[in-house]
Design an enzyme around this catalytic site. Structure first.
Site, PDB file in Angstrom:
ATOM      1  N   SER A  12      34.486  42.842  15.639  1.00 60.32           N
ATOM      2  CA  SER A  12      35.697  42.039  15.433  1.00 60.32           C
ATOM      3  C   SER A  12      36.231  41.476  16.751  1.00 60.32           C
ATOM      4  O   SER A  12      36.541  40.282  16.854  1.00 60.32           O
ATOM      5  CB  SER A  12      36.775  42.857  14.723  1.00 60.32           C
ATOM      6  OG  SER A  12      36.998  44.077  15.370  1.00 60.32           O
TER       7      SER A  12
ATOM      8  N   HIS B 269      31.397  48.172   9.965  1.00 66.46           N
ATOM      9  CA  HIS B 269      32.549  48.076  10.890  1.00 66.46           C
ATOM     10  C   HIS B 269      33.812  48.454  10.101  1.00 66.46           C
ATOM     11  O   HIS B 269      33.870  49.538   9.519  1.00 66.46           O
ATOM     12  CB  HIS B 269      32.567  46.653  11.463  1.00 66.46           C
ATOM     13  CG  HIS B 269      33.503  46.424  12.610  1.00 66.46           C
ATOM     14  ND1 HIS B 269      34.018  47.423  13.390  1.00 66.46           N
ATOM     15  CD2 HIS B 269      34.021  45.263  13.121  1.00 66.46           C
ATOM     16  CE1 HIS B 269      34.809  46.898  14.308  1.00 66.46           C
ATOM     17  NE2 HIS B 269      34.839  45.595  14.174  1.00 66.46           N
TER      18      HIS B 269
ATOM     19  N   HIS C 153      28.725  56.183  15.693  1.00 69.76           N
ATOM     20  CA  HIS C 153      29.373  55.107  16.445  1.00 69.76           C
ATOM     21  C   HIS C 153      28.388  54.525  17.447  1.00 69.76           C
ATOM     22  O   HIS C 153      27.524  55.238  17.961  1.00 69.76           O
ATOM     23  CB  HIS C 153      30.619  55.614  17.185  1.00 69.76           C
ATOM     24  CG  HIS C 153      31.557  54.512  17.539  1.00 69.76           C
ATOM     25  ND1 HIS C 153      31.433  53.797  18.707  1.00 69.76           N
ATOM     26  CD2 HIS C 153      32.599  53.970  16.868  1.00 69.76           C
ATOM     27  CE1 HIS C 153      32.380  52.874  18.735  1.00 69.76           C
ATOM     28  NE2 HIS C 153      33.095  52.945  17.635  1.00 69.76           N
TER      29      HIS C 153
ATOM     30  N   ARG D 160      40.854  58.541  17.565  1.00 73.48           N
ATOM     31  CA  ARG D 160      41.639  57.908  16.498  1.00 73.48           C
ATOM     32  C   ARG D 160      41.550  58.746  15.217  1.00 73.48           C
ATOM     33  O   ARG D 160      42.470  58.772  14.412  1.00 73.48           O
ATOM     34  CB  ARG D 160      41.114  56.476  16.238  1.00 73.48           C
ATOM     35  CG  ARG D 160      41.198  55.587  17.474  1.00 73.48           C
ATOM     36  CD  ARG D 160      40.510  54.253  17.254  1.00 73.48           C
ATOM     37  NE  ARG D 160      39.087  54.396  16.977  1.00 73.48           N
ATOM     38  CZ  ARG D 160      38.270  53.386  16.648  1.00 73.48           C
ATOM     39  NH1 ARG D 160      38.745  52.165  16.567  1.00 73.48           N
ATOM     40  NH2 ARG D 160      36.994  53.606  16.422  1.00 73.48           N
TER      41      ARG D 160
ATOM     42  N   ASP E 207      37.358  55.754  10.759  1.00 75.02           N
ATOM     43  CA  ASP E 207      37.396  55.420   9.338  1.00 75.02           C
ATOM     44  C   ASP E 207      37.263  56.640   8.426  1.00 75.02           C
ATOM     45  O   ASP E 207      37.575  56.555   7.242  1.00 75.02           O
ATOM     46  CB  ASP E 207      36.295  54.401   9.023  1.00 75.02           C
ATOM     47  CG  ASP E 207      36.516  53.107   9.784  1.00 75.02           C
ATOM     48  OD1 ASP E 207      37.648  52.607   9.767  1.00 75.02           O
ATOM     49  OD2 ASP E 207      35.570  52.617  10.425  1.00 75.02           O
TER      50      ASP E 207
ATOM     51  N   ARG F 263      44.173  45.337  14.503  1.00 81.28           N
ATOM     52  CA  ARG F 263      43.194  44.794  15.451  1.00 81.28           C
ATOM     53  C   ARG F 263      43.644  43.457  16.043  1.00 81.28           C
ATOM     54  O   ARG F 263      43.256  43.086  17.161  1.00 81.28           O
ATOM     55  CB  ARG F 263      41.832  44.696  14.736  1.00 81.28           C
ATOM     56  CG  ARG F 263      40.626  44.214  15.553  1.00 81.28           C
ATOM     57  CD  ARG F 263      40.394  44.944  16.844  1.00 81.28           C
ATOM     58  NE  ARG F 263      40.310  46.399  16.799  1.00 81.28           N
ATOM     59  CZ  ARG F 263      39.193  47.108  16.723  1.00 81.28           C
ATOM     60  NH1 ARG F 263      38.043  46.492  16.659  1.00 81.28           N
ATOM     61  NH2 ARG F 263      39.235  48.435  16.744  1.00 81.28           N
TER      62      ARG F 263
END
Ligand code: HAX
Length: 447
Positions: A241, A271, A318, A327, A373, A399
Site C-alpha cells: 500500500s 496484505h 511477514h 501491532r 491482522d 494507512r
C-alpha cells in the site's frame, strides 16, 4: 504558536540540504546489490526507497519517527481520561518528527474539523454502487471522486514552482485525511446499518471519537478507533500500500489518485485484506467445532488441514518482520484488559500457542509469528463491527496517515519519478551463465 504547516516548512528547509548533499556528493556510492532471487522474488530487502516517517526493524517492529508503538501511545497527547491518544497528534508527529504539545494538537484538531465535510456527490457515488460490491472498491471510488477538489492540480495547471509542490500537496492530503473516516462511516452505515442511517459529524469530538459516533458505536469504540488508526498508519515504504501510494504520486498524480491506488493495493489478501481473512478462517473453525472449544489437537489439525490444502494461515508471517508484530501485541494487551473472556479472543490466543510451531515444522514461512491482522478483526467483532468485509476499510483510513505524510515529504524533497529497470529471463540466464548466446550490450544497459 506555529501551525503544523509552518513547523513543517521549517523542517523541509533544513532537510532539503541533507538530500542535496547526499545526491551531489555521494550520489554514486553503492548501498546495496541485487540477487537473482530478489529480482524474481518481489524485490525483498533491496534498499532502494528513502523515508524518514517510519522504519521497520525485523526483530523490533515498527518505529514512527524513531518512537516505538508503546512510546507513541504513551507520549502523544490524549483526551481526558482516555487510554489512546489523539490521531491528529500522530499526523503532527509523522510530518514533523516531534511529539506535539496538547496545544498544538488542539490547534490541529480545529483545522481537521474545518476540513471534515464530504461533498454530496461522494455520497451519490457510494449510494450508486451495486449490491455485493466490496467496501474497499467503494472506498477507492469514493476517494477518486474527490479528485476534482485537488489544489495541487489546479496550481500545477497554472504553473507552479517545484519548490512549492509540497504546499498544495499538504492541503490536499490534510483535506483527504480529515474526510476519510467520514467516508468510511458512510460506507458502513449504507452497507450494514441503513436503519441507523448517516450521521453528521459532531464538532465537539476528536477524529477517533467522531468516527465511533458516526459508526453508531458506543464507548470504548472511540478508544478502539484511535488505537486502530494509529497502529496501522505506517510500516515504512516498501509494503504494497505504501509503495503504491508513493509510486503513483511520483508521476505527480495528485493525492486522490495515489490514495485510491494505495487502497487498491491494500485490498489484497496477502496484505490488508488478511484481517478479514483471519475472521473468516476463525469463523470456519468455530462452526467446525460446534458448541465446544477445540482441544489443542483439534486446533493443530485445523491449522494443518489449511496448510495441506495449499492455503496460507492468515495473520501469520511477514515479508520483513521476524518476531511477533508489536501491532499484534498492542491489540493483545487491549484485549487482555478489556475483553479477556471474549469468545473469539480465546481462539486467537489458543492459536498463538500452536501456529508458530506448526509453521516452523511446515518449513516454508520465514516468519512463523503473528502479524497485525491476526488480532485486529477480533477487537472489531467484540465491539459490534461483525461485518468483516469492512475491516480493511479501517486499515485504509489508518494507512492514509502514513502514505500521505510520505507523499508530502516526497514532494518537498523533490523525489524522482520511480522507474526501476526490467530485464528479460534470457538476460538473467545469460548473466548467471546458464546461456551463452550473445545479448546486445545496449539491451543490458539502456534504461
Ligand atoms: N502460512 C503458510 N505459508 C506461509 C505463510 C503463512 N502464514 N507465510 C509465508 N508462507 C509461505 C509463503 O507462501 C512462501 O511459500 P512458497 O515458497 O510456496 O511461495 C514461503 O512461506 C516463504 O514466504 P516468506 O518469505 O516467509 O513470506 P513472503 O515475504 O513471501 O510473504 C506474507 C509474506 C505476509 C505475504 C506471507 O507471510 C503470508 O502469506 N501470510 C499470510 C497472509 C497475511 O497474514 N498477510 C498479512 C501480512 C501483514 C500485512 O501486510 N498486513 O497488511
Amino acid at each position: 504558536m506555529k501551525t503544523l504547516k509552518q513547523k513543517l516548512y521549517e523542517k523541509i528547509k533544513e532537510h532539503r540540504l541533507r538530500t542535496t548533499v547526499l545526491l551531489k556528493e555521494h550520489g554514486d556510492k553503492v548501498i546495496d546489490q541485487v540477487t537473482v532471487a530478489q529480482a524474481i522474488g518481489g524485490m525483498r530487502g533491496i534498499k532502494s526507497l528513502v523515508t524518514d516517517i517510519s522504519y521497520l526493524d525485523p526483530m523490533e517492529g515498527i518505529r514512527y519517527r524513531g518512537f516505538t508503538l508503546p512510546e507513541v501511545l504513551e507520549q502523544l497527547p490524549k483526551p481526558k481520561g482516555a487510554e489512546m491518544p489523539y490521531v491528529e497528534g500522530l499526523y503532527y508527529l509523522l510530518l514533523t518528527g516531534e511529539m506535539p504539545s496538547r496545544k498544538e494538537v488542539n490547534q490541529l484538531m480545529v483545522d481537521f474539523k474545518n476540513r471534515r465535510i464530504i461533498p454530496h456527490y461522494v455520497k451519490d457515488v457510494i449510494d450508486s454502487f451495486p449490491s455485493g460490491s466490496h467496501p474497499m472498491a467503494i472506498l477507492s471510488a469514493a476517494v477518486m471522486s474527490l479528485e476534482r477538489e485537488s489544489h495541487f492540480n489546479t496550481k500545477y495547471k497554472k504553473g507552479m514552482s517545484k519548490m512549492d509542490y509540497w504546499d498544495s500537496t499538504f492541503e490536499d492530503a490534510t483535506n483527504l485525511i480529515a474526510k476519510m473516516p467520514l467516508i468510511g462511516a458512510y460506507i458502513y452505515n449504507k452497507l450494514y446499518d441503513p436503519e441507523n442511517g448517516h450521521r453528521y459529524p459532531d464538532p465537539s469530538l476528536d477524529l477517533g471519537a467522531n468516527f465511533a459516533y458516526m459508526m453508531g458505536k458506543d464507548e470504548p469504540y472511540d478508544e478502539v478507533s484511535r488505537m486502530y488508526f494509529i497502529i496501522h498508519a505506517d510500516h515504512e515504504s516498501g509494503n504494497v500500500s505504501a509503495h503504491t501510494g508513493h509510486l503513483v504520486a511520483s508521476s505527480l498524480s495528485d493525492v486522490y489518485y495515489a490514495t485510491s491506488a494505495m487502497i487498491n493495493g491494500l485490498a489484497g489478501p496477502l496484505h490488508g485484506l488478511a484481517n478479514q481473512e483471519v475472521l473468516r478462517w476463525l469463523q470456519g473453525l468455530k462452526i467446525k467445532m460446534g458448541n465446544h472449544f477445540p482441544t489443542e489437537e483439534e486446533l493443530k489439525k485445523y491449522v494443518w488441514d489449511t496448510l495441506n490444502s495449499g492455503q496460507v494461515i492468515p495473520g501469520y508471517g511477514h515479508a520483513v518482520l521476524r518476531k511477533t508484530d508489536p501491532r499484534y501485541t498492542v491489540q493483545r494487551e487491549f484485549c487482555l484488559k478489556h475483553m479477556p473472556n471474549d469468545d473469539i479472543f480465546k481462539y486467537v490466543d489458543a492459536l498463538y500457542n500452536v501456529v508458530p510451531d506448526i509453521l516452523r515444522e511446515h518449513g516454508k514461512a520465514k516468519n512463523p509469528w503473528p502479524n497485525v491482522d491476526a488480532q485486529s478483526g477480533v477487537v472489531q467483532w467484540h465491539y459490534g463491527v461483525t461485518q468483516y468485509d469492512f475491516y480493511t476499510v479501517l486499515f485504509a483510513i489508518g494507512r492514509s496517515f502514513g502514505v500521505l505524510s510520505n507523499i508530502i515529504w516526497d514532494r518537498a524533497l523533490g523525489y524522482s519519478l520511480e522507474r526501476p529497470k526490467s530485464i528479460t529471463t534470457d538476460m538473467l540466464e545469460k548473466m548467471v551463465g546458464i546461456r551463452n548466446e550473445l545479448i546486445p550490450t545496449e539491451e543490458l544497459t539502456t534504461s
